[in-house]
Design a protein around this motif. Structure first.
Motif, PDB file in Angstrom:
ATOM      1  N   LEU A 191       0.838  -1.199   0.000  1.00  0.00           N
ATOM      2  CA  LEU A 191       0.000   0.000   0.000  1.00  0.00           C
ATOM      3  C   LEU A 191       0.872   1.249   0.000  1.00  0.00           C
ATOM      4  O   LEU A 191       1.851   1.335   0.741  1.00  0.00           O
ATOM      5  CB  LEU A 191      -0.909   0.009   1.232  1.00  0.00           C
ATOM      6  N   LEU A 192       0.505   2.208  -0.823  1.00  0.00           N
ATOM      7  CA  LEU A 192       1.222   3.477  -0.893  1.00  0.00           C
ATOM      8  C   LEU A 192       0.265   4.626  -0.633  1.00  0.00           C
ATOM      9  O   LEU A 192      -0.927   4.543  -0.940  1.00  0.00           O
ATOM     10  CB  LEU A 192       1.881   3.653  -2.264  1.00  0.00           C
ATOM     11  N   GLU A 193       0.806   5.697  -0.099  1.00  0.00           N
ATOM     12  CA  GLU A 193       0.002   6.867   0.212  1.00  0.00           C
ATOM     13  C   GLU A 193      -0.404   7.602  -1.064  1.00  0.00           C
ATOM     14  O   GLU A 193       0.385   7.736  -1.998  1.00  0.00           O
ATOM     15  CB  GLU A 193       0.802   7.814   1.111  1.00  0.00           C
ATOM     16  N   CYS A 194      -1.630   8.087  -1.108  1.00  0.00           N
ATOM     17  CA  CYS A 194      -2.102   8.953  -2.191  1.00  0.00           C
ATOM     18  C   CYS A 194      -2.170  10.377  -1.665  1.00  0.00           C
ATOM     19  O   CYS A 194      -2.944  10.663  -0.751  1.00  0.00           O
ATOM     20  CB  CYS A 194      -3.493   8.522  -2.674  1.00  0.00           C
ATOM     21  N   ARG A 195      -1.365  11.237  -2.229  1.00  0.00           N
ATOM     22  CA  ARG A 195      -1.344  12.622  -1.781  1.00  0.00           C
ATOM     23  C   ARG A 195      -2.203  13.468  -2.715  1.00  0.00           C
ATOM     24  O   ARG A 195      -1.881  13.616  -3.894  1.00  0.00           O
ATOM     25  CB  ARG A 195       0.085  13.148  -1.762  1.00  0.00           C
ATOM     26  N   PRO A 196      -3.286  14.029  -2.211  1.00  0.00           N
ATOM     27  CA  PRO A 196      -4.167  14.818  -3.085  1.00  0.00           C
ATOM     28  C   PRO A 196      -3.446  16.013  -3.687  1.00  0.00           C
ATOM     29  O   PRO A 196      -2.564  16.613  -3.064  1.00  0.00           O
ATOM     30  CB  PRO A 196      -5.283  15.278  -2.129  1.00  0.00           C
ATOM     31  N   LEU A 197      -3.809  16.334  -4.917  1.00  0.00           N
ATOM     32  CA  LEU A 197      -3.310  17.530  -5.583  1.00  0.00           C
ATOM     33  C   LEU A 197      -4.346  18.620  -5.350  1.00  0.00           C
ATOM     34  O   LEU A 197      -5.514  18.451  -5.677  1.00  0.00           O
ATOM     35  CB  LEU A 197      -3.134  17.269  -7.082  1.00  0.00           C
ATOM     36  N   THR A 198      -3.918  19.723  -4.781  1.00  0.00           N
ATOM     37  CA  THR A 198      -4.898  20.685  -4.289  1.00  0.00           C
ATOM     38  C   THR A 198      -4.837  22.050  -4.955  1.00  0.00           C
ATOM     39  O   THR A 198      -5.700  22.887  -4.693  1.00  0.00           O
ATOM     40  CB  THR A 198      -4.704  20.891  -2.782  1.00  0.00           C
TER      41      THR A 198
END
Length: 326
Positions: A191-198
């Motif tokens: 599992l890898l982190e999903c970093r939102p694009l804001t």
């Protein structure tokens, strides 16, 4: 020991595993950061990989549809399709609270995140799982990391390759036995982190928009800025098979990795390598788990004759990096 199935007691299932998954496939106008989604499909699965429901939509990309010969979606077909902001809420409902699962998940997540940023929103996804990385964790005997190979291994029939709905179905059917094999063996899911694009902003002077950048990202980039000192060693040239890496070599990465990309990059820098953000004639080595992927880095590596190794081989090479000349 037999494969875990639906009759397995709750106690036998790894408690740390996620409680639900959203198996996703998107078809796009291309592969760059400025390309758009033309269709998307989601299969929602429960904690043990059983299908709960599925959803599919066309998306009007408001531009040329790109490789029609691959995805089959012409401008005429897409003209009456909804715009992404019109499907964003329903798409988000399908993703909410679930691990996003995709084949080459880094690409699908990046495209989805940028579409939400264009719509001035964020996708409710916190983690992703790449089925390529899971196949490597399970050491599946696949000839390559293509979806068709994973499907064939589990006896799943593809009906219409590069159709988002059918690709998502195929992946959902192949993911379930992969998930059960991982549970049976006690394998940690990659599992890898999903970093939102804001961020969304129009470029000064009416130029190309800067869409969906992460806070702190480089101009023109899509990932957080990593301010590393310049590599102190000269570039000794290309990597040669069966020889060690040498300090100063320029290494580029492409696609999903089972270890967080930034950790791999940090290890490379600590070993005295130069981490490159693109592939050029000066690149010593490209690290990718899918050398057949249709990406700009892989294409340039083939054009320049740049050596290519996968993540496992690169990790072994990092154990014994030769000192720089002089």
């Amino acid at each position: 020991m037999t494969m875990l199935d639906d009759r397995t007691t709750a106690a036998a299932w790894p408690p740390a595993y996620p409680q639900g998954y959203a198996v996703v496939d998107v078809e796009t106008t291309g592969l760059s950061a400025h390309d758009r989604i033309v269709s998307a499909a989601v299969y929602r699965l429960d904690a043990r990989g059983r299908v709960e429901d599925h959803w599919y939509t066309l998306v009007n990309p408001e531009r040329d549809p790109g490789p029609v010969s691959i995805h089959g979606l012409t401008s005429e077909v897409l003209a009456g399709a909804p715009l992404f902001p019109e499907v964003a809420a329903e798409f988000a409902e399908r993703l909410d609270g679930r691990v996003l699962v995709a084949h080459n998940a880094y690409f699908d997540w990046s495209m989805i995140a940028r579409e939400y940023a264009r719509a001035r929103g964020t996708a409710p996804v916190r983690q992703r799982l790449c089925t390529m990385a899971l196949a490597r964790e399970l050491a599946l005997p696949l000839p390559n990391m293509k979806l068709e190979s994973l499907a064939a291994h589990f006896g799943v029939r593809q009906r219409q390759a590069h159709n988002a709905l059918d690709d998502a179905r195929v992946l959902a059917e192949a993911f379930r036995p992969s998930l059960h094999a991982a549970a049976e063996r006690g394998v940690r899911l990659p599992l890898l982190e999903c970093r939102p694009l804001t961020e969304w902003s129009a470029a000064p002077g009416g130029g190309a928009s800067r869409i969906g950048r992460q806070a702190g990202a480089r101009s023109g980039g899509w990932r957080p800025s990593r301010r590393r000192p310049a590599c102190p060693y000269p570039n000794p040239g290309r990597y040669e098979p069966d020889k060690p890496l040498k300090q100063g070599m320029r290494v580029a990465f492409s696609g999903d990795t089972s270890v967080e990309r930034e950790l791999l990059e940090d290890r490379a820098v600590e070993a005295g390598l130069h981490v490159a953000t693109s592939v050029s004639r000066l690149t010593s080595l490209l690290v990718t788990n899918d050398p057949d992927a249709v990406t700009s880095k892989v294409a340039k590596a083939k054009a320049f004759g740049t050596p290519v190794v996968d993540e496992v081989a690169f990790t072994h090479l990092l154990r014994d990096v030769a000192p720089a000349d002089g």
